[in-house]
Write a protein that holds these residues in place. Structure first.
Motif, PDB file in Angstrom:
ATOM      1  N   THR A 122       0.819  -1.210   0.000  1.00  0.00           N
ATOM      2  CA  THR A 122       0.000   0.000   0.000  1.00  0.00           C
ATOM      3  C   THR A 122       0.851   1.258   0.000  1.00  0.00           C
ATOM      4  N   SER A 156      -2.088   3.097   4.183  1.00  0.00           N
ATOM      5  CA  SER A 156      -2.839   4.228   3.631  1.00  0.00           C
ATOM      6  C   SER A 156      -2.706   5.457   4.514  1.00  0.00           C
ATOM      7  N   THR A 212      -8.984  -3.362  -7.515  1.00  0.00           N
ATOM      8  CA  THR A 212      -7.873  -2.541  -7.029  1.00  0.00           C
ATOM      9  C   THR A 212      -7.058  -1.891  -8.140  1.00  0.00           C
ATOM     10  N   PHE A 221      -8.191   1.624  -8.987  1.00  0.00           N
ATOM     11  CA  PHE A 221      -9.060   2.053  -7.882  1.00  0.00           C
ATOM     12  C   PHE A 221      -9.096   3.578  -7.778  1.00  0.00           C
ATOM     13  N   THR A 247      -7.819   9.786  -2.256  1.00  0.00           N
ATOM     14  CA  THR A 247      -8.226   8.405  -2.500  1.00  0.00           C
ATOM     15  C   THR A 247      -7.741   7.453  -1.414  1.00  0.00           C
ATOM     16  N   PHE A 307      -9.494   4.052   0.219  1.00  0.00           N
ATOM     17  CA  PHE A 307      -8.833   2.744   0.265  1.00  0.00           C
ATOM     18  C   PHE A 307      -8.771   2.217   1.689  1.00  0.00           C
ATOM     19  N   THR A 316     -17.810   2.838  -2.900  1.00  0.00           N
ATOM     20  CA  THR A 316     -16.905   2.317  -1.868  1.00  0.00           C
ATOM     21  C   THR A 316     -17.652   1.379  -0.926  1.00  0.00           C
TER      22      THR A 316
END
Length: 509
Positions: free
Chosen positions: A66, A194, A318, A321, A336, A340, A396
């Motif tokens: 990530t 994230s 993904t 995404f 974003t 996520f 989402t």
């Protein structure tokens, strides 16, 4: 109460012939109740040590994947201290990480079956630790690429060594939920990655040439902590047993039993069942192939279907995404990461909340239903997206619902291939199917889904969703027909070791 040729146990033991009941592999045989003793253990603090020492590494994998995706833009900026483009980060570096994971899984998987679980899960974590630490020191693109490959090389080996060790140390009654929870913890790392990347990219907190380096350095620090905990995790007694080291296996199991009895304040119940093992030399690649793809070919088809299905579903969502949110819903690129993080939470809660059902309701029902439900929900999401009925928030939410079930299904794929093949081939089987799924996701995924989701046409993105949903549903139907009812059963009952002189209890399906 029976005792073995080695250290006496209050709960059981081993008897051997040849190599004095505890020598090197090759020649002679031994009869032991060690697998039964491990499977009848109640859940204890010792088992939590195993979960923390072995399972938390998936958090690091989620963090790695990530963070790199989210900081690609920063790395390509002139002030980052690294001369590299965003495309090289998400393209070349990502592909090298995937290639390293595939090569590492196969390389370390073979060594794990040959030299033991403990030795390899210490080495592979050390490789990851060193590689990610050196990544943080990158000043040239080639250095960054090299150590991304080596980071993946270590992580790939972890999948084989860790999943085999966990399944062989966790009691049969808890094996499903523990395995799912551990594999699902990848998404805790994704959430952390994230949020960490948001902080690392904020130049109000950290200079632009320091923040991204600290994210990799943090991964190395976490790996060091896990390495220190992992020192207390023993070798798999099951692995020791089939390699003629039954005296060591006896000492380890007796020590575990003493700890649990001291915690509980009463004696453990007597184990049921003994296994006779004929000592032999190393298993060859040819024998592994014949076992997995010949004797257990239906199970190989099952593993192939589960891994390909989940790989394509995840890539359908993904890949692109951020582009989908930005292009169709005008979400700023730097926001974003929050979306996520939300779907990553949904991914984690799937295995966490559904895991127990894999041990109670059963493998076949739960594996097939999680795959089918996630596929059908993604079909529904594609239909709503095509109609223009979704916003960034509701899309989402739909993804969260899809991935809640898909994550449990994907985690069960790792559980499945780690328990349905014989002991001598376990790590290599995990490595093969992991490499297969990782390659499908890392090679086929970009080729198919990146182009579809980047065109800006609604129909192309809908098609990407439908491809992932279709393959997930097909895998669910395969699981409904072929999944092995392994819940609550000893690993030796699910797939009799090649070294055992007893006939298989489940046939060769």
């Amino acid at each position: 109460m029976s005792t073995g040729a080695g250290t006496p146990s209050r709960s059981g033991g081993s008897t051997g012939s040849g190599a004095n009941g505890g020598g090197a592999a090759g020649g002679g045989s031994t009869t032991s109740d060690i697998p039964a003793r491990l499977d009848r253990l109640p859940w204890s603090r010792w088992h939590w040590t195993i979960v923390v020492g072995l399972g938390t590494v998936w958090i690091l994998d989620g963090l790695e994947v990530t963070v790199v995706g989210n900081i690609a833009g920063r790395l390509s900026e002139p002030g980052s201290g690294l001369s590299i483009s965003s495309g090289q980060v998400t393209g070349t570096a990502a592909a090298l990480y995937v290639a390293g994971a595939c090569v590492g899984a196969l390389f370390w998987g073979r060594l794990t079956d040959h030299f033991g679980r403990r030795k390899l899960f210490m080495i592979t974590l050390a490789v990851y630790l060193a590689a990610t630490a050196l990544t943080s020191l990158s000043t040239e693109a080639w250095w960054f690429f090299l150590f991304r490959f080596l980071t993946g090389f270590g992580i790939g080996g972890e999948y084989a060594a860790i999943n085999s060790a966990i399944d062989e140390l966790i009691p049969a009654a808890y094996r499903g939920r523990v395995d799912l929870m551990i594999n699902g913890s990848f998404w805790l790392g994704a959430v952390g990655g994230s949020l960490l990347s948001i902080l690392a990219l904020d130049t109000a907190f950290l200079p632009e040439n320091i923040g991204w380096r600290l994210t990799f350095a943090l991964g190395a620090v976490l790996a060091l902590v896990i390495l220190l905990v992992r020192r207390h995790v023993p070798e798999s007694p099951r692995w020791l047993l089939i390699h003629g080291r039954d005296r060591e296996a006896e000492e380890i199991v007796s020590g575990i039993e003493r700890k649990i009895e001291d915690q509980q304040g009463h004696a453990l119940p007597a184990p049921e069942g003994r296994l006779e093992i004929h000592r032999r030399g190393s298993v060859t690649f040819l024998e592994i192939a014949r076992t997995v793809f010949g004797r257990y070919r239906r199970r190989a088809v099952l593993g192939f279907s589960l891994f390909i299905g989940q790989a394509f579903l995840y890539n359908a969502i993904t890949f692109g995404f951020g582009a989908i949110l930005t292009r169709f819903f005008d979400v700023p690129a730097d926001r974003t990461g929050y979306y996520f993080a939300v779907i990553a939470v949904g991914n984690f809660f799937g295995p966490l909340l559904l895991g127990k059902l894999f041990d109670t309701v059963g493998r076949r029902v739960m594996i097939s239903s999680t795959y089918l439900l996630s596929g059908l929900l993604l079909f529904g999401t594609a239909w709503l997206f095509d109609r223009g009925s979704l916003s960034a928030t509701t899309l989402t939410a739909c993804w969260c619902a899809v991935l809640f079930f898909a994550s449990a299904g994907a985690s069960s794929a790792y559980l499945t291939v780690s328990e349905i093949f014989p002991m001598e081939t376990r790590a290599m089987s995990i490595a093969f199917f992991y490499a297969l799924g990782t390659a499908a996701g890392g090679i086929s995924g970009p080729l198919i889904f990146a182009d579809l989701t980047s065109t800006g046409h609604v129909g192309d993105t809908v098609l990407a969703f439908q491809i992932g949903a279709s393959l997930m549903c097909v895998a669910g139907l395969v699981a409904a027909a072929l999944a092995v009812r392994a819940e609550g059963r000893s690993l030796e009952d699910v797939a009799t070791p090649l070294s055992s002189t007893a006939p298989s209890g489940v046939g060769v399906g």
